[in-house]
Design a protein around this motif. Sequence first.
Motif, PDB file in Angstrom:
ATOM      1  N   LEU A  28      10.356   6.874  -6.829  1.00 43.16           N
ATOM      2  CA  LEU A  28       9.773   5.793  -6.867  1.00 43.16           C
ATOM      3  C   LEU A  28       9.860   4.809  -7.841  1.00 43.16           C
ATOM      4  CD1 LEU A  28       6.231   6.959  -5.257  1.00 43.16           C
ATOM      5  CD2 LEU A  28       7.822   5.212  -4.331  1.00 43.16           C
ATOM      6  N   SER A  29      10.038   5.362  -9.283  1.00 43.08           N
ATOM      7  CA  SER A  29      10.349   4.640 -10.514  1.00 43.08           C
ATOM      8  C   SER A  29      11.890   4.171 -10.238  1.00 43.08           C
ATOM      9  CB  SER A  29      10.612   5.575 -11.682  1.00 43.08           C
ATOM     10  OG  SER A  29       9.135   6.097 -11.803  1.00 43.08           O
ATOM     11  N   LYS A  30      12.697   4.769  -9.920  1.00 42.98           N
ATOM     12  CA  LYS A  30      14.137   4.138  -9.712  1.00 42.98           C
ATOM     13  C   LYS A  30      14.071   3.063  -8.589  1.00 42.98           C
ATOM     14  CE  LYS A  30      16.987   8.466 -10.359  1.00 42.98           C
ATOM     15  NZ  LYS A  30      17.801   9.343 -10.024  1.00 42.98           N
ATOM     16  N   LEU A  31      13.238   3.139  -7.602  1.00 44.10           N
ATOM     17  CA  LEU A  31      13.244   2.033  -6.628  1.00 44.10           C
ATOM     18  C   LEU A  31      12.398   0.837  -7.340  1.00 44.10           C
ATOM     19  CD1 LEU A  31      11.984   3.647  -3.318  1.00 44.10           C
ATOM     20  CD2 LEU A  31      14.165   2.272  -3.641  1.00 44.10           C
ATOM     21  N   ARG A  32      11.283   1.278  -8.261  1.00 46.28           N
ATOM     22  CA  ARG A  32      10.868   0.052  -8.800  1.00 46.28           C
ATOM     23  C   ARG A  32      11.793  -0.587  -9.676  1.00 46.28           C
ATOM     24  NH1 ARG A  32       5.979   1.854 -12.454  1.00 46.28           N
ATOM     25  NH2 ARG A  32       7.880   2.531 -13.413  1.00 46.28           N
ATOM     26  N   SER A  53       5.062  -4.398  -5.219  1.00 53.26           N
ATOM     27  CA  SER A  53       3.602  -4.321  -4.915  1.00 53.26           C
ATOM     28  C   SER A  53       3.361  -2.774  -4.343  1.00 53.26           C
ATOM     29  CB  SER A  53       2.851  -5.284  -4.434  1.00 53.26           C
ATOM     30  OG  SER A  53       1.535  -5.309  -3.926  1.00 53.26           O
ATOM     31  N   VAL A  54       3.888  -2.545  -3.307  1.00 53.19           N
ATOM     32  CA  VAL A  54       3.823  -1.686  -2.652  1.00 53.19           C
ATOM     33  C   VAL A  54       4.293  -0.313  -3.465  1.00 53.19           C
ATOM     34  CG1 VAL A  54       4.937  -0.053  -0.711  1.00 53.19           C
ATOM     35  CG2 VAL A  54       4.275  -2.340  -0.283  1.00 53.19           C
ATOM     36  N   ILE A  55       5.450  -0.392  -4.125  1.00 51.94           N
ATOM     37  CA  ILE A  55       5.918   0.876  -4.953  1.00 51.94           C
ATOM     38  C   ILE A  55       5.017   0.892  -6.278  1.00 51.94           C
ATOM     39  CG2 ILE A  55       7.793   1.687  -6.470  1.00 51.94           C
ATOM     40  CD1 ILE A  55       9.694  -0.074  -4.597  1.00 51.94           C
ATOM     41  N   SER A  56       4.443  -0.025  -6.613  1.00 51.06           N
ATOM     42  CA  SER A  56       3.457   0.110  -7.815  1.00 51.06           C
ATOM     43  C   SER A  56       2.277   0.766  -7.188  1.00 51.06           C
ATOM     44  CB  SER A  56       3.055  -1.193  -8.568  1.00 51.06           C
ATOM     45  OG  SER A  56       4.270  -1.698  -8.911  1.00 51.06           O
ATOM     46  N   SER A  57       1.612   0.416  -6.342  1.00 48.70           N
ATOM     47  CA  SER A  57       0.574   0.891  -5.481  1.00 48.70           C
ATOM     48  C   SER A  57       0.796   2.585  -5.141  1.00 48.70           C
ATOM     49  CB  SER A  57       0.380   0.340  -4.323  1.00 48.70           C
ATOM     50  OG  SER A  57      -0.969   0.791  -3.404  1.00 48.70           O
ATOM     51  N   GLN A  58       1.813   2.828  -5.068  1.00 47.04           N
ATOM     52  CA  GLN A  58       2.314   4.233  -4.768  1.00 47.04           C
ATOM     53  C   GLN A  58       2.266   5.041  -5.939  1.00 47.04           C
ATOM     54  OE1 GLN A  58       5.841   3.637  -2.366  1.00 47.04           O
ATOM     55  NE2 GLN A  58       5.022   4.087  -0.380  1.00 47.04           N
ATOM     56  N   LEU A  59       2.605   4.529  -7.049  1.00 48.60           N
ATOM     57  CA  LEU A  59       2.806   5.036  -8.310  1.00 48.60           C
ATOM     58  C   LEU A  59       1.231   4.864  -9.108  1.00 48.60           C
ATOM     59  CD1 LEU A  59       5.970   3.470  -9.369  1.00 48.60           C
ATOM     60  CD2 LEU A  59       5.647   6.292  -9.299  1.00 48.60           C
ATOM     61  N   GLU A  64      -0.757  -3.524 -11.613  1.00 52.87           N
ATOM     62  CA  GLU A  64       0.386  -4.235 -11.589  1.00 52.87           C
ATOM     63  C   GLU A  64       0.881  -4.504 -10.055  1.00 52.87           C
ATOM     64  OE1 GLU A  64       4.056  -1.476 -12.028  1.00 52.87           O
ATOM     65  OE2 GLU A  64       4.250  -2.316 -14.051  1.00 52.87           O
ATOM     66  N   ALA A  65       0.323  -3.499  -9.168  1.00 52.52           N
ATOM     67  CA  ALA A  65       0.456  -3.930  -7.678  1.00 52.52           C
ATOM     68  C   ALA A  65      -0.207  -5.147  -7.389  1.00 52.52           C
ATOM     69  CB  ALA A  65      -0.013  -2.909  -6.895  1.00 52.52           C
ATOM     70  N   LYS A  66      -1.463  -5.493  -7.861  1.00 50.98           N
ATOM     71  CA  LYS A  66      -2.108  -6.657  -7.700  1.00 50.98           C
ATOM     72  C   LYS A  66      -1.449  -7.737  -8.255  1.00 50.98           C
ATOM     73  CE  LYS A  66      -6.759  -4.853  -7.510  1.00 50.98           C
ATOM     74  NZ  LYS A  66      -8.156  -4.894  -8.245  1.00 50.98           N
ATOM     75  N   LEU A  67      -0.741  -7.840  -9.166  1.00 48.94           N
ATOM     76  CA  LEU A  67       0.040  -8.944  -9.904  1.00 48.94           C
ATOM     77  C   LEU A  67       1.075  -9.216  -8.992  1.00 48.94           C
ATOM     78  CD1 LEU A  67      -0.145  -8.151 -13.940  1.00 48.94           C
ATOM     79  CD2 LEU A  67      -1.706  -9.858 -12.359  1.00 48.94           C
ATOM     80  N   TYR A  68       1.710  -8.101  -8.708  1.00 48.78           N
ATOM     81  CA  TYR A  68       2.913  -8.468  -7.961  1.00 48.78           C
ATOM     82  C   TYR A  68       2.620  -9.113  -6.399  1.00 48.78           C
ATOM     83  CZ  TYR A  68       5.842  -5.668 -11.047  1.00 48.78           C
ATOM     84  OH  TYR A  68       6.271  -5.086 -12.144  1.00 48.78           O
ATOM     85  N   LEU A  69       1.357  -8.657  -6.003  1.00 46.57           N
ATOM     86  CA  LEU A  69       1.164  -9.101  -4.589  1.00 46.57           C
ATOM     87  C   LEU A  69       0.697 -10.670  -4.778  1.00 46.57           C
ATOM     88  CD1 LEU A  69       0.718  -8.586  -1.528  1.00 46.57           C
ATOM     89  CD2 LEU A  69      -1.685  -7.650  -2.199  1.00 46.57           C
ATOM     90  N   GLN A  84      -1.954  -2.198   4.836  1.00 45.92           N
ATOM     91  CA  GLN A  84      -2.125  -1.517   3.516  1.00 45.92           C
ATOM     92  C   GLN A  84      -2.156  -2.102   2.269  1.00 45.92           C
ATOM     93  OE1 GLN A  84       2.122   0.054   4.180  1.00 45.92           O
ATOM     94  NE2 GLN A  84       2.515  -0.379   1.890  1.00 45.92           N
ATOM     95  N   LEU A  85      -1.830  -3.336   1.879  1.00 40.92           N
ATOM     96  CA  LEU A  85      -2.168  -3.884   0.975  1.00 40.92           C
ATOM     97  C   LEU A  85      -3.257  -4.862   0.719  1.00 40.92           C
ATOM     98  CD1 LEU A  85       1.637  -5.301   0.201  1.00 40.92           C
ATOM     99  CD2 LEU A  85       0.439  -3.428  -0.661  1.00 40.92           C
TER     100      LEU A  85
END
Length: 90
Positions: A28-32, A53-59, A64-69, A84-85
């Motif tokens: 997930l970190s590589k994907l991020r 947002s999805v990846i940060s949520s999974q991590l 961070e996920a909220k900010l990206y969304l 899911q978001l």
Amino acid sequence: MSVQIKNQVETKKVLGTKIAREEEIKRLSKLRDYWEGVASSSPTFRDGWVQLSVISSQLASTQEAKLYLQRALEIDPNWVVPDQLQPLLQ
């Protein structure tokens, strides 16, 4: 089954789960990292921010996920947020 053998089996299960989670975090970190590059080079590409947002949520990086969304919604306010978001919007 003796107690010692049972404990060894349980230890392997726990360590296996821990190793699997660590590998998932690396993946997930590589994907991020990839999607951060996409978002950086194409800041108006909504789906890049959604992926972050999805990846940060999974991590478990909820803030961070909220900010990206929020960034994705700024780019496209008419976009329908997937179920899911939805919790990130509250």
